[in-house]
Scaffold this active site. Sequence first.
Site, mmCIF file in Angstrom:
data_model
loop_
_atom_site.group_PDB
_atom_site.id
_atom_site.type_symbol
_atom_site.label_atom_id
_atom_site.label_comp_id
_atom_site.label_asym_id
_atom_site.label_seq_id
_atom_site.Cartn_x
_atom_site.Cartn_y
_atom_site.Cartn_z
ATOM 1 N N SER A 1 -15.534 1.028 27.523
ATOM 2 C CA SER A 1 -15.605 2.454 27.851
ATOM 3 C C SER A 1 -16.796 3.122 27.167
ATOM 4 O O SER A 1 -17.065 4.290 27.410
ATOM 5 C CB SER A 1 -14.314 3.144 27.433
ATOM 6 O OG SER A 1 -13.842 2.658 26.220
ATOM 7 N N HIS B 1 -15.447 0.137 34.479
ATOM 8 C CA HIS B 1 -14.697 0.931 33.519
ATOM 9 C C HIS B 1 -13.481 1.540 34.204
ATOM 10 O O HIS B 1 -13.619 2.500 34.964
ATOM 11 C CB HIS B 1 -15.597 2.018 32.919
ATOM 12 C CG HIS B 1 -14.891 2.896 31.937
ATOM 13 N ND1 HIS B 1 -15.239 4.212 31.731
ATOM 14 C CD2 HIS B 1 -13.827 2.672 31.123
ATOM 15 C CE1 HIS B 1 -14.441 4.747 30.819
ATOM 16 N NE2 HIS B 1 -13.584 3.811 30.429
ATOM 17 N N GLU C 1 -15.502 3.660 37.086
ATOM 18 C CA GLU C 1 -16.939 3.818 36.830
ATOM 19 C C GLU C 1 -17.572 2.441 36.927
ATOM 20 O O GLU C 1 -17.203 1.527 36.181
ATOM 21 C CB GLU C 1 -17.180 4.409 35.433
ATOM 22 C CG GLU C 1 -17.074 5.906 35.343
ATOM 23 C CD GLU C 1 -17.414 6.431 33.947
ATOM 24 O OE1 GLU C 1 -17.109 5.738 32.956
ATOM 25 O OE2 GLU C 1 -17.992 7.529 33.839
ATOM 26 N N ASN D 1 -16.930 9.650 29.592
ATOM 27 C CA ASN D 1 -16.702 9.683 28.139
ATOM 28 C C ASN D 1 -17.873 10.317 27.405
ATOM 29 O O ASN D 1 -17.690 10.918 26.345
ATOM 30 C CB ASN D 1 -16.437 8.273 27.616
ATOM 31 C CG ASN D 1 -15.021 7.825 27.921
ATOM 32 O OD1 ASN D 1 -14.174 8.647 28.293
ATOM 33 N ND2 ASN D 1 -14.755 6.546 27.812
#
Length: 698
Positions: free
Chosen positions: A408, A429, A441, A479
């Site tokens: 991540s 991800h 992702e 993130n």
Amino acid sequence: MSVTTYEIIDGIGVIRLNNPPVNALSHALRDGICKAVKKAQKDASKAIVIICEGRTFIAGADITEFGKPPKAPSLPDMLNVIESSNKIVVAAIHGTALGGGFETALTAHYRIALNSAKVGLPEVKLGLLPGAGGTQRTPRLAGIEPALDMITSGNPIAAAKAEKLGLVDCVVEGELLQGAIAYAKSLAADKAQLKRARDIEIKPSKSQALLFERYRAKMAKRARGQKAPQNIIACVEAAIGQDMDAGLKTERELFMELMTGPQSAAMRHMFFAERQGAKVDGLAKDTALRPINKVGIIGAGTMGGGIAMNFANVGIPVTLIEVNQEGLDRGMGIIEKNYAITVSKGKMSEAQKANCLKLIGGSTHYDALADVDLVIEAVFENVDIKKEVFSKLDAVCKPGAILATNTSYQDIDAIAGATSRPADVIGLHFFSPANVMKLLEVVRGSASADDVIATSMAMAKTIRKVPVLAGNCYGFIGNRMLRPYGREAQLCLIEGASPEQIDKVMQGWGMAMGPLAVGDLAGLDIGYKARQGLSAEQKGDPKSYCIADALVEMGRLGQKSGSGYYKYDPATRARHNDPEVMKVVEQQAKAQGIARRAISDEEILERLTYAWINEGAKILEEGIAQRPSDIDVVYCFGYGFPAYRGGPMHYADHIGLDKVYKRICEFAKQHGQANWAPAKLLKQLAKEGKTFAQWAAR
Ligand code: T1G
């Protein structure tokens, strides 16, 4: 090519529609249908059939026409032509008759459908309501509660169920046109009545008031902040005790209120953004895909198990790799528990669960992965451990296998560098829980091959995920933007707010959960452990993590330990404010030399949302995201951002970039350039009076 053709076959006037890809009700189609029905009134046809070419019956009004000046005939005009036909009109349904498409079928006198067909009124998912009589005809044919269920959920129902509800008259197998012509002939031969939903009256009754009240409360909870569901309930209520035209008037008014409002604009933006997100700019459309018939997953933890389920659910066999049998057994236990929950919710049968479980195998040896087409590493979030795993995979996996990491945050290139085949390495991800969250992702390394990227994007759709391509940076898209958002939440907390104030502001604004409650859910120790490996400079301003560190060092890890920013009821996990936390906050503020002050809800909202927007603008400048709408997809499908606000970048456009930029400049003065230096792109667009959407279309 004409989108409408008309011919008489065996005494039946057949109107064929052909407007790929989904026979959306464009102006040309509406005009063609009107002309054909009018023509049929005067010819030798005994009845009329409306049928579609291609993969589906009409899938709705043409969403691309929304917001443009209406062109006659309008959809209501067209429906009046059908309903007032002096010959029976039969709608022949295959695929998915949705929205204005199903409303067209409801205006026909009879409906015949293939058993495989579905019908639905999904307008609520666009922040709208069925604006062409759907809220008036559905309750008249199927009853009030089934109509409310169907229209407020927006979910399609199978033809057989629709028949039971009285929404479809006849369900057939085999060749639809033949079936429809035969059905129309039999109706004509029997001199069947011109059955019009508008002729059905729903009489008022005492129990209805209670039903509507219960439904309003239910939707206020389930679709918090959304206008469309409440307007839908009002429309269905208007179908009672008055004639159809009065109800249609209410429906039109409430439809237009939604159509011209910001929530529908946001949700229509998301409809197209989700589809656009699956496309990779600059990649040849005919890029050959690598076949994915067998998958391996390294790590049978919560993530690895959840990822495995996605593949098993679509019939792709998976081999889980763990360091020992105990780890494997634990992993399988998590998977079985997750499936049991799905079955208990009625979303899967026991047989389907058994079939999925049969597809998930396990081993403690990497050589079990010798013939897999894709491996996804889902081990501990440490780049050195991941590099070790990838060097093993490089030795074991066949040439052409795609080697993916579920990291991540970590550097895809560093991980790829541990192999002799960096072109085969990519980031996939997933978001926890991996078997539930839709977002994926797809993170391209600098060496990731085009066919590896194309295969990953296509594979995402195969496993029913919503893919977004991200470039390689710390935290990729989602993130990376979460960091300044979390930073501002922490700074608002230490400067004067409380956990409940911050969370109430964000949840009230539309987020699924506030940032501090999310921290408690995920576990405060995760961030704590990640910070232990960072230098003081990498950690950033101590004010942005000292409270979280203090709580973890007190053993307050969040929900899992019964307390974090809140206290949790052990049995129900209900959240309660905790004065002990405010003592920690005040101690830390003192230690940091901060004189706490009252912070307004508006300041909290602006600091947290503008932190997203500013970072999103930087991500666009750097090419980490292909387009602003991709960032919106990431946030709405991965972070609980309210779809009726359209994602961070659409929201910024809605506010006005000049206002956002001006406020960020004020934050920079108050809180320092380090956190609030405005992104160059934001400054440029604010000065030019442009939006992110206009920049994307440049
Ligand atoms: N209008 C215009 N384009 C549409 C469209 C529509 N209604 N539906 C789909 N497309 C495009 C889509 O953008 C994509 O384009 C391509 O078709 C394939 O779609 C008055 C006001 C039908 C279940 O909400 O749910 O009627 O990316 O990738 O996965 O009351 O499309 O290829 O260029 O989704 O097979 C109500 C929306 C409208 C249905 C097919 N109807 N569509 O799914 O293909 S409002 C809807 C869908 C209305 C009335 C109101 C799905 C699908 P491109 P796709 P799919």
